[in-house]
Design a protein around this motif. Sequence first.
Motif, PDB file in Angstrom:
ATOM      1  N   ARG A   1       0.826  -1.134   0.016  1.00 26.33           N
ATOM      2  CA  ARG A   1      -0.070   0.030   0.126  1.00 26.33           C
ATOM      3  C   ARG A   1       0.692   1.192   0.007  1.00 26.33           C
ATOM      4  NH1 ARG A   1      -2.075   3.066   4.640  1.00 26.33           N
ATOM      5  NH2 ARG A   1      -3.782   4.212   4.024  1.00 26.33           N
ATOM      6  N   ALA A   2       1.854   1.262   0.869  1.00 25.37           N
ATOM      7  CA  ALA A   2       2.918   2.492   0.626  1.00 25.37           C
ATOM      8  C   ALA A   2       3.282   2.586  -0.654  1.00 25.37           C
ATOM      9  CB  ALA A   2       3.966   2.157   1.802  1.00 25.37           C
ATOM     10  N   ALA A   3       3.910   1.415  -1.254  1.00 22.57           N
ATOM     11  CA  ALA A   3       4.500   1.767  -2.714  1.00 22.57           C
ATOM     12  C   ALA A   3       3.580   1.993  -3.628  1.00 22.57           C
ATOM     13  CB  ALA A   3       5.245   0.193  -2.925  1.00 22.57           C
ATOM     14  N   ARG A   4       2.164   1.423  -3.527  1.00 16.89           N
ATOM     15  CA  ARG A   4       1.028   1.641  -4.626  1.00 16.89           C
ATOM     16  C   ARG A   4      -0.049   2.156  -3.812  1.00 16.89           C
ATOM     17  NH1 ARG A   4       1.171  -1.235  -9.317  1.00 16.89           N
ATOM     18  NH2 ARG A   4      -0.761  -0.119  -9.481  1.00 16.89           N
ATOM     19  N   PRO A   5      -0.142   3.527  -3.578  1.00 14.85           N
ATOM     20  CA  PRO A   5      -1.369   3.925  -2.646  1.00 14.85           C
ATOM     21  C   PRO A   5      -2.725   3.840  -3.792  1.00 14.85           C
ATOM     22  CG  PRO A   5       0.324   5.761  -3.373  1.00 14.85           C
ATOM     23  CD  PRO A   5       0.913   4.279  -3.669  1.00 14.85           C
ATOM     24  N   ASP A   6      -2.351   3.683  -5.120  1.00 18.82           N
ATOM     25  CA  ASP A   6      -3.534   3.484  -5.920  1.00 18.82           C
ATOM     26  C   ASP A   6      -4.339   2.370  -5.839  1.00 18.82           C
ATOM     27  OD1 ASP A   6      -1.313   2.736  -7.280  1.00 18.82           O
ATOM     28  OD2 ASP A   6      -2.553   1.976  -8.795  1.00 18.82           O
ATOM     29  N   LEU A   7      -3.771   1.234  -4.921  1.00 18.40           N
ATOM     30  CA  LEU A   7      -4.333  -0.067  -5.300  1.00 18.40           C
ATOM     31  C   LEU A   7      -5.292  -0.155  -4.010  1.00 18.40           C
ATOM     32  CD1 LEU A   7      -1.481  -2.347  -5.840  1.00 18.40           C
ATOM     33  CD2 LEU A   7      -2.843  -1.612  -7.281  1.00 18.40           C
ATOM     34  N   ARG A   8      -6.266  -0.716  -4.052  1.00 21.37           N
ATOM     35  CA  ARG A   8      -7.407  -1.342  -2.980  1.00 21.37           C
ATOM     36  C   ARG A   8      -7.111  -2.664  -2.700  1.00 21.37           C
ATOM     37  NH1 ARG A   8      -6.489   3.094  -3.044  1.00 21.37           N
ATOM     38  NH2 ARG A   8      -7.855   4.928  -3.123  1.00 21.37           N
ATOM     39  N   PHE A   9      -7.579  -3.198  -1.475  1.00 23.36           N
ATOM     40  CA  PHE A   9      -7.286  -4.555  -1.038  1.00 23.36           C
ATOM     41  C   PHE A   9      -8.480  -5.252  -0.560  1.00 23.36           C
ATOM     42  CE2 PHE A   9      -3.504  -2.030  -0.570  1.00 23.36           C
ATOM     43  CZ  PHE A   9      -2.495  -2.753  -1.476  1.00 23.36           C
ATOM     44  N   LEU A  10      -8.673  -6.353  -0.801  1.00 24.61           N
ATOM     45  CA  LEU A  10      -9.718  -7.311  -0.184  1.00 24.61           C
ATOM     46  C   LEU A  10      -9.220  -8.317   0.438  1.00 24.61           C
ATOM     47  CD1 LEU A  10     -12.629  -8.440   0.128  1.00 24.61           C
ATOM     48  CD2 LEU A  10     -12.379  -9.718  -2.135  1.00 24.61           C
ATOM     49  N   VAL A  11      -9.594  -8.381   1.788  1.00 23.34           N
ATOM     50  CA  VAL A  11      -8.770  -9.697   2.388  1.00 23.34           C
ATOM     51  C   VAL A  11      -9.736 -10.565   2.884  1.00 23.34           C
ATOM     52  CG1 VAL A  11      -7.494 -10.289   4.712  1.00 23.34           C
ATOM     53  CG2 VAL A  11      -6.887  -8.291   3.239  1.00 23.34           C
ATOM     54  N   THR A  12      -9.627 -11.821   2.752  1.00 25.34           N
ATOM     55  CA  THR A  12     -10.673 -12.719   2.841  1.00 25.34           C
ATOM     56  C   THR A  12     -10.252 -13.790   4.099  1.00 25.34           C
ATOM     57  OG1 THR A  12     -10.139 -14.297   1.274  1.00 25.34           O
ATOM     58  CG2 THR A  12     -12.101 -12.555   0.915  1.00 25.34           C
ATOM     59  N   THR A  13     -10.802 -14.133   5.029  1.00 22.29           N
ATOM     60  CA  THR A  13     -10.508 -15.192   5.844  1.00 22.29           C
ATOM     61  C   THR A  13     -11.720 -16.076   6.256  1.00 22.29           C
ATOM     62  OG1 THR A  13     -11.206 -13.989   7.908  1.00 22.29           O
ATOM     63  CG2 THR A  13      -9.039 -13.662   6.917  1.00 22.29           C
ATOM     64  N   GLY A  14     -11.339 -17.390   6.896  1.00 22.08           N
ATOM     65  CA  GLY A  14     -12.397 -18.326   7.083  1.00 22.08           C
ATOM     66  C   GLY A  14     -13.139 -18.450   8.625  1.00 22.08           C
ATOM     67  N   THR A  15     -12.476 -17.698   9.356  1.00 25.77           N
ATOM     68  CA  THR A  15     -12.859 -17.770  10.876  1.00 25.77           C
ATOM     69  C   THR A  15     -13.315 -16.578  11.649  1.00 25.77           C
ATOM     70  OG1 THR A  15     -10.462 -17.703  11.797  1.00 25.77           O
ATOM     71  CG2 THR A  15     -10.932 -19.717  10.929  1.00 25.77           C
ATOM     72  N   VAL A  16     -14.233 -16.876  12.574  1.00 27.93           N
ATOM     73  CA  VAL A  16     -14.763 -15.478  13.372  1.00 27.93           C
ATOM     74  C   VAL A  16     -13.747 -14.779  14.030  1.00 27.93           C
ATOM     75  CG1 VAL A  16     -16.062 -15.079  15.117  1.00 27.93           C
ATOM     76  CG2 VAL A  16     -17.062 -16.716  13.787  1.00 27.93           C
ATOM     77  N   THR A  17     -12.602 -15.563  14.540  1.00 27.07           N
ATOM     78  CA  THR A  17     -11.615 -14.910  15.290  1.00 27.07           C
ATOM     79  C   THR A  17     -10.845 -14.022  14.169  1.00 27.07           C
ATOM     80  OG1 THR A  17     -11.517 -16.740  16.934  1.00 27.07           O
ATOM     81  CG2 THR A  17      -9.771 -15.110  16.844  1.00 27.07           C
ATOM     82  N   SER A  18     -10.410 -14.484  13.181  1.00 26.08           N
ATOM     83  CA  SER A  18      -9.697 -13.746  12.167  1.00 26.08           C
ATOM     84  C   SER A  18     -10.473 -12.717  11.786  1.00 26.08           C
ATOM     85  CB  SER A  18      -9.260 -14.689  10.949  1.00 26.08           C
ATOM     86  OG  SER A  18     -10.229 -15.290  10.330  1.00 26.08           O
ATOM     87  N   ALA A  19     -11.636 -12.880  11.500  1.00 24.10           N
ATOM     88  CA  ALA A  19     -12.576 -11.744  10.826  1.00 24.10           C
ATOM     89  C   ALA A  19     -12.536 -10.439  11.868  1.00 24.10           C
ATOM     90  CB  ALA A  19     -13.922 -12.282  10.705  1.00 24.10           C
ATOM     91  N   GLN A  20     -12.586 -10.876  13.096  1.00 25.41           N
ATOM     92  CA  GLN A  20     -12.665  -9.783  14.207  1.00 25.41           C
ATOM     93  C   GLN A  20     -11.252  -9.055  14.347  1.00 25.41           C
ATOM     94  OE1 GLN A  20     -13.484 -12.292  17.849  1.00 25.41           O
ATOM     95  NE2 GLN A  20     -15.931 -12.035  17.278  1.00 25.41           N
ATOM     96  N   LEU A  21     -10.287  -9.698  14.157  1.00 25.35           N
ATOM     97  CA  LEU A  21      -8.916  -9.056  14.162  1.00 25.35           C
ATOM     98  C   LEU A  21      -8.603  -8.231  12.845  1.00 25.35           C
ATOM     99  CD1 LEU A  21      -6.366 -11.965  15.504  1.00 25.35           C
ATOM    100  CD2 LEU A  21      -7.084  -9.830  16.509  1.00 25.35           C
ATOM    101  N   MET A  22      -9.296  -8.821  11.841  1.00 28.11           N
ATOM    102  CA  MET A  22      -8.746  -7.986  10.548  1.00 28.11           C
ATOM    103  C   MET A  22      -9.630  -6.811  10.297  1.00 28.11           C
ATOM    104  SD  MET A  22      -6.633  -9.345   8.642  1.00 28.11           S
ATOM    105  CE  MET A  22      -5.680  -9.728  10.203  1.00 28.11           C
ATOM    106  N   THR A  23     -10.793  -6.906  11.024  1.00 30.06           N
ATOM    107  CA  THR A  23     -11.650  -5.695  11.037  1.00 30.06           C
ATOM    108  C   THR A  23     -11.091  -4.513  11.789  1.00 30.06           C
ATOM    109  OG1 THR A  23     -13.750  -7.052  11.000  1.00 30.06           O
ATOM    110  CG2 THR A  23     -14.076  -5.027  11.828  1.00 30.06           C
TER     111      THR A  23
END
Length: 425
Positions: free
Chosen positions: A76-98
Motif C-alpha cells: 500500500r505504501a508503494a502503490r497507494p492507488d491499489l485497494r485490497f480485499l482480504v478474505t479469511t475463514g474464521t470468526v476470530t480472524s475476521a474480528q482481528l482483521m476488522t
Amino acid sequence: MTPPLLSLYLFLSGRLGPVARLWLKRRARRGKEDPARMGERLGIPSAPRPDGRLVWFHAASVGESLSILELVSRIRAARPDLRFLVTTGTVTSAQLMTRRLPPGAVHQYAPIDLVPGLRSFLGHWRPDLAIWIESEIWPAAIIETNRARVPLLLVNARMSERSARGWRRAPLMIGRLLGLFSAIYAQDKTTARNLTALGARDVKVTGTLKEGSAPLPHDDAERQRMAAQFEGRQLWVAASTHEGEEEIVAEAHRAVRRQNPRAILILVPRHPERGPAIAEALRAAGWQVVRRGAGETPDHDTQIYLADTLGELGLWYRLSSVSFIGGSLVPVGGHNPFEPAALGSAIIHGPHVRNFGDGFDRLRAVHAAIAVQDADTLAEAVCEALEPAEAARMAAAAWDLFSAGAEVTDRVVAELRPYLPAPAP
C-alpha cells in the motif's frame, strides 16, 4: 482435458448448496460462523467493491491473516492507488482483521468452495490479482479464479510431508491445480520440494512471512497499568493454549510456584470463548483465578490470570519474560514463535510444532527456545528461563533471529512487484 477426479469435484461443488447451508447453520450454532455475515460464506457480498485496481489476499485463519498485515502495508505504501480485499475463514480472524486492516482494505469471509458462490463472489469483487497464503488449495476456487482471468499467486506456501502424501493419491488433479498459479513462493525447502514433485513449476523459497511480520500491537497505557498490578511478581505466559493443555500448564505452574511462590501464570487460550469453562475447571482444582474476559482485576492472591480476550498477545508478550507457545503439548502443530521473539520473550514449546518446525529448529539452534515434553519438564524450563540472566540471554538470541527475518518481507514484496496490476487509466 480436466482430470476425472477434478471433474467430479466440480460437478458436486456446483450442486451442494443446500447441504452447505445446513452445515453453516450447524457451525453457527456452535459459534464457528458469524450469523450476521453468513451470506459472505455463500458468495453474497456485504460491502461494495472499492473503485480502482483491487488485489485480493486470502488467508485461512488468524496466523495467516496476521502474517500478511506487514505485506499489505508495504504494498500500500508503494502503490497507494491499489485497494485490497482480504478474505479469511474464521470468526476470530475476521474480528482481528476488522480492527487491524489499513485504510483502503476491506474484509470479507471467504466463500466456501462451491461454484455458484465463487462465481457470485468473483463477479462482484472483480479482483485484478489474487494472492493466496500458505496451504489454501481449494479446487473450485482455483478453477473459477482462473476462468475469471485473474492471475493467481501462492505466497508463503506450506505443504507438509503428510499433506503431500495425501495429494499424491490424486496426481493429475493436484498437478492441474498447481499449474494454474502464475508463481509460488514457499516458506522452506521441504515445501518447495513437495510442491515441485506434485507438478508445480518454478517454486521459489522466500522464507516465512510470519518471521518477518511487524511486532504485535498493544495499548501502552494498558501495559503500564497491568505492569503496576503485577509489580513484584514473576510472570510467565502460556499463549494460544488448546483443550487439554491448560491442565498440563496448570500442573507445571504448581511446580513453578514451589520454587517461586510469587509467580503468576498469564493463561491465554487460543479460543477466548472457552474462558468460562477453563476458569471453572481451574477453580475446581483449587486455583485462585481471575478472568480478564469478565472484567476481573488481579490482586496479591491471584495465581492464574486468565486472559480470555482477543488480540492482546502483544501486551502479554511484552509483560512476560518467558512464553510457552501453545498447541505444542497437544497434536495441533504449534503456533507462531516469532511473535514472542519480536518482543523480547524467552520461548518454550512442546513436541508438536510441525506448523513452524523450521522456525523452532532455528530458535533452538541459537538457544533461544527450550523444548519440553510434559508438565514436569515444562516447570523445569520455566524456572530456568525465569532467571533474569537466562531470560535476557534467550530473549536477545530470539530477537537477533527475528531481526534477520525482516528480509523475508522485503524479498516477497520484490517478487510480487511485477505481478501488481498497472494503475487504472
